[in-house]
Design an enzyme around this catalytic site. Structure first.
Site, PDB file in Angstrom:
ATOM      1  N   GLY A 247      34.642  26.781  34.217  1.00 46.37           N
ATOM      2  CA  GLY A 247      36.217  26.864  34.984  1.00 46.37           C
ATOM      3  C   GLY A 247      36.234  26.300  36.404  1.00 46.37           C
ATOM      4  O   GLY A 247      36.883  26.687  37.145  1.00 46.37           O
TER       5      GLY A 247
ATOM      6  N   SER B 113      37.024  23.547  37.305  1.00 49.51           N
ATOM      7  CA  SER B 113      38.322  22.667  37.610  1.00 49.51           C
ATOM      8  C   SER B 113      39.213  23.193  38.338  1.00 49.51           C
ATOM      9  O   SER B 113      40.278  22.480  38.647  1.00 49.51           O
ATOM     10  CB  SER B 113      38.681  21.846  36.436  1.00 49.51           C
ATOM     11  OG  SER B 113      39.110  22.745  35.374  1.00 49.51           O
ATOM     12  N   SER B 114      39.235  24.524  38.654  1.00 48.67           N
ATOM     13  CA  SER B 114      40.732  24.954  39.208  1.00 48.67           C
ATOM     14  C   SER B 114      40.254  26.267  39.987  1.00 48.67           C
ATOM     15  O   SER B 114      39.247  26.996  39.667  1.00 48.67           O
ATOM     16  CB  SER B 114      41.852  25.343  38.471  1.00 48.67           C
ATOM     17  OG  SER B 114      41.560  26.208  37.590  1.00 48.67           O
ATOM     18  N   GLY B 115      40.956  26.989  40.939  1.00 50.80           N
ATOM     19  CA  GLY B 115      40.852  28.232  41.590  1.00 50.80           C
ATOM     20  C   GLY B 115      39.709  28.617  41.980  1.00 50.80           C
ATOM     21  O   GLY B 115      38.992  27.609  42.607  1.00 50.80           O
TER      22      GLY B 115
ATOM     23  N   ASP C  91      34.684  24.148  25.909  1.00 56.23           N
ATOM     24  CA  ASP C  91      35.943  24.944  25.761  1.00 56.23           C
ATOM     25  C   ASP C  91      35.487  26.306  25.167  1.00 56.23           C
ATOM     26  O   ASP C  91      34.722  26.272  24.043  1.00 56.23           O
ATOM     27  CB  ASP C  91      36.709  24.158  24.656  1.00 56.23           C
ATOM     28  CG  ASP C  91      38.002  24.957  24.349  1.00 56.23           C
ATOM     29  OD1 ASP C  91      37.968  25.915  24.717  1.00 56.23           O
ATOM     30  OD2 ASP C  91      38.743  24.281  23.470  1.00 56.23           O
ATOM     31  N   LEU C  92      35.623  27.229  26.112  1.00 59.71           N
ATOM     32  CA  LEU C  92      35.109  28.498  25.703  1.00 59.71           C
ATOM     33  C   LEU C  92      35.800  29.207  24.445  1.00 59.71           C
ATOM     34  O   LEU C  92      35.391  30.153  24.002  1.00 59.71           O
ATOM     35  CB  LEU C  92      35.232  29.416  27.049  1.00 59.71           C
ATOM     36  CG  LEU C  92      34.249  28.871  28.243  1.00 59.71           C
ATOM     37  CD1 LEU C  92      34.779  29.739  29.377  1.00 59.71           C
ATOM     38  CD2 LEU C  92      32.949  29.163  27.623  1.00 59.71           C
TER      39      LEU C  92
ATOM     40  N   THR D 277      37.594  33.979  25.168  1.00 56.06           N
ATOM     41  CA  THR D 277      37.272  33.097  26.155  1.00 56.06           C
ATOM     42  C   THR D 277      36.694  33.797  27.216  1.00 56.06           C
ATOM     43  O   THR D 277      35.865  33.362  28.011  1.00 56.06           O
ATOM     44  CB  THR D 277      38.794  32.631  26.584  1.00 56.06           C
ATOM     45  OG1 THR D 277      39.217  32.094  25.717  1.00 56.06           O
ATOM     46  CG2 THR D 277      38.556  31.499  27.867  1.00 56.06           C
TER      47      THR D 277
ATOM     48  N   SER E  47      37.232  41.662  36.580  1.00 54.60           N
ATOM     49  CA  SER E  47      38.390  41.956  37.412  1.00 54.60           C
ATOM     50  C   SER E  47      38.463  43.346  37.471  1.00 54.60           C
ATOM     51  O   SER E  47      37.739  44.114  36.785  1.00 54.60           O
ATOM     52  CB  SER E  47      39.554  41.447  36.744  1.00 54.60           C
ATOM     53  OG  SER E  47      40.660  41.899  37.508  1.00 54.60           O
TER      54      SER E  47
ATOM     55  N   TYR F 254      49.355  44.547  20.316  1.00 54.99           N
ATOM     56  CA  TYR F 254      48.797  43.658  21.275  1.00 54.99           C
ATOM     57  C   TYR F 254      49.643  43.875  22.664  1.00 54.99           C
ATOM     58  O   TYR F 254      50.754  43.852  22.587  1.00 54.99           O
ATOM     59  CB  TYR F 254      48.747  42.211  20.835  1.00 54.99           C
ATOM     60  CG  TYR F 254      48.185  41.114  21.702  1.00 54.99           C
ATOM     61  CD1 TYR F 254      46.926  40.982  21.841  1.00 54.99           C
ATOM     62  CD2 TYR F 254      49.230  40.422  22.642  1.00 54.99           C
ATOM     63  CE1 TYR F 254      46.418  40.230  23.145  1.00 54.99           C
ATOM     64  CE2 TYR F 254      48.832  39.659  23.423  1.00 54.99           C
ATOM     65  CZ  TYR F 254      47.257  39.352  23.820  1.00 54.99           C
ATOM     66  OH  TYR F 254      46.868  38.572  24.648  1.00 54.99           O
TER      67      TYR F 254
HETATM   68  N1  NAP Z   1      42.923  35.145  40.688  1.00 50.60           N
HETATM   69  C1  NAP Z   1      42.584  36.449  40.637  1.00 50.60           C
HETATM   70  O1  NAP Z   1      43.174  36.992  41.702  1.00 50.60           O
HETATM   71  C2  NAP Z   1      41.521  37.063  39.897  1.00 50.60           C
HETATM   72  C3  NAP Z   1      41.353  38.566  40.037  1.00 50.60           C
HETATM   73  C4  NAP Z   1      40.429  38.962  39.161  1.00 50.60           C
HETATM   74  C5  NAP Z   1      39.825  38.196  38.501  1.00 50.60           C
HETATM   75  N2  NAP Z   1      40.006  36.904  38.476  1.00 50.60           N
HETATM   76  C6  NAP Z   1      38.982  36.303  37.595  1.00 50.60           C
HETATM   77  O2  NAP Z   1      38.525  35.111  38.221  1.00 50.60           O
HETATM   78  C7  NAP Z   1      38.162  34.053  37.122  1.00 50.60           C
HETATM   79  C8  NAP Z   1      38.759  32.707  37.506  1.00 50.60           C
HETATM   80  O3  NAP Z   1      40.329  32.906  37.703  1.00 50.60           O
HETATM   81  P1  NAP Z   1      41.150  31.813  38.742  1.00 50.60           P
HETATM   82  O4  NAP Z   1      41.877  32.909  39.120  1.00 50.60           O
HETATM   83  O5  NAP Z   1      40.522  30.853  39.366  1.00 50.60           O
HETATM   84  O6  NAP Z   1      42.073  31.380  37.739  1.00 50.60           O
HETATM   85  P2  NAP Z   1      42.282  29.858  36.959  1.00 50.60           P
HETATM   86  O7  NAP Z   1      42.501  28.923  38.429  1.00 50.60           O
HETATM   87  O8  NAP Z   1      43.569  29.788  36.300  1.00 50.60           O
HETATM   88  O9  NAP Z   1      41.028  29.365  36.545  1.00 50.60           O
HETATM   89  C9  NAP Z   1      40.535  29.691  35.494  1.00 50.60           C
HETATM   90  C10 NAP Z   1      39.643  28.671  34.768  1.00 50.60           C
HETATM   91  O10 NAP Z   1      39.172  28.820  33.608  1.00 50.60           O
HETATM   92  C11 NAP Z   1      39.570  27.747  32.630  1.00 50.60           C
HETATM   93  N3  NAP Z   1      39.439  28.008  31.419  1.00 50.60           N
HETATM   94  C12 NAP Z   1      40.400  28.880  30.800  1.00 50.60           C
HETATM   95  N4  NAP Z   1      40.228  28.865  29.363  1.00 50.60           N
HETATM   96  C13 NAP Z   1      39.108  28.010  29.127  1.00 50.60           C
HETATM   97  C14 NAP Z   1      38.429  27.414  28.059  1.00 50.60           C
HETATM   98  N5  NAP Z   1      38.889  28.111  26.678  1.00 50.60           N
HETATM   99  N6  NAP Z   1      37.518  27.100  28.121  1.00 50.60           N
HETATM  100  C15 NAP Z   1      37.114  26.448  29.335  1.00 50.60           C
HETATM  101  N7  NAP Z   1      37.720  26.774  30.802  1.00 50.60           N
HETATM  102  C16 NAP Z   1      38.513  27.531  30.337  1.00 50.60           C
HETATM  103  C17 NAP Z   1      40.485  26.934  33.236  1.00 50.60           C
HETATM  104  O11 NAP Z   1      40.553  25.538  32.714  1.00 50.60           O
HETATM  105  P3  NAP Z   1      41.848  25.062  32.747  1.00 50.60           P
HETATM  106  O12 NAP Z   1      42.288  24.442  34.147  1.00 50.60           O
HETATM  107  O13 NAP Z   1      41.767  23.816  31.594  1.00 50.60           O
HETATM  108  O14 NAP Z   1      43.046  25.989  32.195  1.00 50.60           O
HETATM  109  C18 NAP Z   1      40.348  27.173  34.661  1.00 50.60           C
HETATM  110  O15 NAP Z   1      39.530  26.173  35.100  1.00 50.60           O
HETATM  111  C19 NAP Z   1      38.796  34.679  35.815  1.00 50.60           C
HETATM  112  O16 NAP Z   1      37.723  35.096  35.183  1.00 50.60           O
HETATM  113  C20 NAP Z   1      39.572  35.743  36.172  1.00 50.60           C
HETATM  114  O17 NAP Z   1      39.821  36.404  35.245  1.00 50.60           O
HETATM  115  C21 NAP Z   1      40.687  36.375  39.054  1.00 50.60           C
END
Ligand code: NAP
Length: 243
Positions: free
Chosen positions: A36, A38-40, A88-89, A136, A154, A176
């Site tokens: 992942g 490519s973002s965040g 792709d997870l 995923t 998290s 769900y």
């Molecule tokens: N942000 C928070 O406050 C927070 C807090 C607690 C935990 N987390 C954890 O931190 C991690 C990163 O999250 P983030 O906040 O950075 O969110 P994000 O910006 O949405 O990043 C998530 C990444 O996962 C990728 N992804 C999703 N489904 C996928 C798949 N099937 N195969 C491959 N890649 C996939 C997304 O790709 P696409 O761009 O293609 O969708 C994106 O690059 C996650 O595990 C989340 O649970 C985040």
């Protein structure tokens, strides 16, 4: 604000940046996979690891986004070693293909950051017909030299279903709940890291497995929120603060 800046035993606080944490560390010769990327949080993790000399392989499902992120990083740091590889997870076939391609690259794997994830999706099945968040965020983690494995979990692991992980009901659409299913997948991340850590130790491998709550960061993770909250901003803020 006081809590935000309060330092923990590590000497860092919630406001410490990844650059500050890694200051003075030379990662030359190490290779990291960041899923992942490519973002965040994944993008920032990949950027800072590359800044410290680590060869970073981003596992991304959207190769166009992956290439764009890579180009931006190389623009900011021309010596960065960064690759984007398709992953792709939600498909075990894709996970296996990624692993085969990485293995055939001949790069050593020093750091594995299982970061990619989805949150609070409507009920959906993965390509292998398993509830999407469990597939995923957790199932794709199946994973001599010293190494590190980091599962980005998290604090929402505390808000799984009442029974914990509903192993016998993972794919049940009835009952769900998007946030409980997210919490369930994140609880599985922690249990996986704990058990993996135990087994690695038992086998004498110099590899540690850890799980981390990254804090609340405004990212694309929350784009299913309208489903959860019906669009209430206060509710969204509440979810973000415990994601
Ligand atoms: N942000 C928070 O406050 C927070 C807090 C607690 C935990 N987390 C954890 O931190 C991690 C990163 O999250 P983030 O906040 O950075 O969110 P994000 O910006 O949405 O990043 C998530 C990444 O996962 C990728 N992804 C999703 N489904 C996928 C798949 N099937 N195969 C491959 N890649 C996939 C997304 O790709 P696409 O761009 O293609 O969708 C994106 O690059 C996650 O595990 C989340 O649970 C985040």
């Amino acid at each position: 604000m006081w809590l935000f800046n309060r330092k923990g035993p590590s000497g860092f606080s919630a406001s410490t940046t990844a650059e500050e944490v890694t200051e003075g560390i030379d990662g030359t010769g190490l290779t990291a996979i960041v899923t992942g990327g490519s973002s965040g949080i994944g993008t920032e993790t990949a950027r800072v690891l590359a800044l410290r000399g680590v060869h970073v392989v981003m596992g991304v499902r959207n190769m166009t986004a992956g290439r764009e992120v890579k180009e931006a990083m190389v623009k900011g740091n021309p010596t960065a070693k960064i690759d984007a590889m398709e992953l792709d997870l939600s498909s075990m076939a894709s996970v296996r293909k990624f692993a085969e391609e990485f293995n055939s690259s001949g790069l050593p794997l020093s750091i594995l950051i299982n970061n990619a994830g989805v949150m609070a999706t409507p009920f959906m099945l993965s390509k292998d017909n398993i509830e999407l968040q469990f597939a995923t965020n957790h199932l794709a983690l199946e994973s001599g030299r010293e190494g590190r494995i980091v599962n980005v979990s998290s604090r929402r692991h505390q808000f799984s279903y009442r029974e914990g992980i509903r192993f016998d009901k993972i794919n049940y659409p009835s009952g769900y709940n998007g946030l409980s299913a997210y919490g369930q997948s994140k609880l599985a991340n922690i249990l996986h890291a704990n058990e993996l850590s135990r087994r690695l130790k038992e086998n004498g491998a110099e590899i540690t497995a850890n799980s981390v709550h990254p804090g609340a960061v405004a990212t694309d993770l929350f784009h299913h929120q309208s489903f959860v909250s019906g669009g209430s901003n206060n509710m969204l803020r509440g979810i973000a603060s415990t994601s």
